[in-house]
Write an enzyme that holds these catalytic residues in place. Structure first.
Site, PDB file in Angstrom:
ATOM      1  N   ASP A  73       0.832  -1.206   0.000  1.00  0.00           N
ATOM      2  CA  ASP A  73       0.000   0.000   0.000  1.00  0.00           C
ATOM      3  C   ASP A  73       0.868   1.258   0.000  1.00  0.00           C
ATOM      4  O   ASP A  73       2.073   1.194   0.235  1.00  0.00           O
ATOM      5  CB  ASP A  73      -0.995  -0.004   1.171  1.00  0.00           C
ATOM      6  CG  ASP A  73      -0.364  -0.359   2.513  1.00  0.00           C
ATOM      7  OD1 ASP A  73       0.876  -0.397   2.611  1.00  0.00           O
ATOM      8  OD2 ASP A  73      -1.123  -0.611   3.461  1.00  0.00           O
ATOM      9  N   HIS A 126      -8.651  -3.763   9.160  1.00  0.00           N
ATOM     10  CA  HIS A 126      -8.209  -3.557   7.773  1.00  0.00           C
ATOM     11  C   HIS A 126      -6.963  -4.379   7.451  1.00  0.00           C
ATOM     12  O   HIS A 126      -6.195  -4.759   8.337  1.00  0.00           O
ATOM     13  CB  HIS A 126      -8.009  -2.069   7.453  1.00  0.00           C
ATOM     14  CG  HIS A 126      -6.826  -1.403   8.060  1.00  0.00           C
ATOM     15  ND1 HIS A 126      -6.845  -0.097   8.468  1.00  0.00           N
ATOM     16  CD2 HIS A 126      -5.563  -1.835   8.324  1.00  0.00           C
ATOM     17  CE1 HIS A 126      -5.650   0.246   8.931  1.00  0.00           C
ATOM     18  NE2 HIS A 126      -4.862  -0.803   8.863  1.00  0.00           N
ATOM     19  N   GLU A 167     -10.114  -0.868   3.924  1.00  0.00           N
ATOM     20  CA  GLU A 167     -10.841  -0.440   5.111  1.00  0.00           C
ATOM     21  C   GLU A 167     -12.219  -1.104   5.137  1.00  0.00           C
ATOM     22  O   GLU A 167     -12.782  -1.398   4.082  1.00  0.00           O
ATOM     23  CB  GLU A 167     -11.047   1.083   5.051  1.00  0.00           C
ATOM     24  CG  GLU A 167      -9.773   1.890   4.937  1.00  0.00           C
ATOM     25  CD  GLU A 167      -9.016   1.965   6.250  1.00  0.00           C
ATOM     26  OE1 GLU A 167      -9.516   1.455   7.258  1.00  0.00           O
ATOM     27  OE2 GLU A 167      -7.923   2.533   6.241  1.00  0.00           O
ATOM     28  N   ASN A 217      -9.044  -1.649  13.067  1.00  0.00           N
ATOM     29  CA  ASN A 217     -10.438  -1.821  12.644  1.00  0.00           C
ATOM     30  C   ASN A 217     -10.596  -3.045  11.728  1.00  0.00           C
ATOM     31  O   ASN A 217     -11.611  -3.185  11.057  1.00  0.00           O
ATOM     32  CB  ASN A 217     -10.941  -0.558  11.928  1.00  0.00           C
ATOM     33  CG  ASN A 217     -10.107  -0.230  10.683  1.00  0.00           C
ATOM     34  OD1 ASN A 217      -9.168  -0.952  10.346  1.00  0.00           O
ATOM     35  ND2 ASN A 217     -10.465   0.849  10.007  1.00  0.00           N
TER      36      ASN A 217
END
Ligand code: F6R
Length: 226
Positions: free
Chosen positions: A67, A128, A133, A126
């Site tokens: 990423d 991810h 996401e 969270n």
């Protein structure tokens, strides 16, 4: 699936380095998706020590970027490519890399590699993976996206300054197609999301929950599981 539990982050790094070392010894041409973030850094440092000692050789392997933020230069200290280069590519002596510039370029590069052999991943607070996401379904492609407030906040912690609001991530489809996946999880703040990922329903709300569909190895420390 039950994680392999290690006493602490240092033991986690040893176990993860053992796993990765075995993979590259079995296949020197290993193609590896490489997470940055804090969790895998002690593992990469341990691998670098082993390379330095001549115990393992990554020179024929390929490191693939997971990423990146949008709109920053390679020499920006916040660049994830920069972080991956400093922590993994250079200390381990890799000469082959695949950058993540655009979905089309990335997809073609992965196809040229014959797919990914190993994805090394951290677990977002969270759920991810990369910048996939919530909600991210298992077929979410490689794409550009806007970061959630939660991810902007956790990413700001790496540098103490704001990070760009836009990012590009390898898709869930790319991650889930890797022949092996290795999820590294450290710290009590990850306990809830790790249990959700491994014990809760498979759901786009916890993208990491889809890793159970893969040949998955989870290495966690006690704080993150018990
Ligand atoms: C990093 C990345 C992120 C991190 C995740 C966990 O390239 O893609 O998904 O793996 O946010 O970060 P740490 O390890 O810092 O808790």
């Amino acid at each position: 699936m039950t994680p392999t539990i290690q006493a602490d982050a240092e033991q986690l790094a040893q176990a993860a380095a053992d796993f990765i070392t075995a993979q590259v010894r079995a296949n020197p041409h290993l193609s590896i998706l490489v997470a940055t973030g804090n969790t895998p850094m002690p593992t990469y440092a341990e691998l670098a020590r082993r390379v330095e000692a001549g115990d393992v050789d990554f020179s024929r392997a390929t490191a693939v970027q997971l990423d990146e933020y949008l709109g920053i230069e390679d020499d920006d200290p916040r660049s994830l490519w920069n972080w991956m280069r400093r922590s993994f590519v250079e200390p381990l002596g890799l000469t082959r890399t695949v950058r993540l510039h655009s979905p089309g370029q990335f997809g073609a590069a992965i196809r040229d590699l014959g797919g990914l052999d190993l994805a090394i991943l951290g677990l977002g607070p969270n759920g991810h993976l990369g910048f996939n996401e919530p909600p991210s379904p298992p077929d979410a492609p490689t794409r550009t996206l806007a970061l959630t407030p939660a991810s902007l906040e956790s990413n700001r912690a790496y540098w103490g300054v704001a990070v760009p609001a836009g990012a590009i991530t390898a898709g869930m489809d790319v991650i889930l197609a890797a022949r092996q996946t290795l999820l590294l999880v450290s710290g009590a703040h990850k306990r809830g999301v790790l249990h959700a990922a491994l014990r809760g329903p498979e759901t786009p709300e916890v993208p990491a929950s889809f890793l159970r569909r893969t040949a998955l190895t989870v290495i966690a420390d006690e704080a993150a599981w018990t």
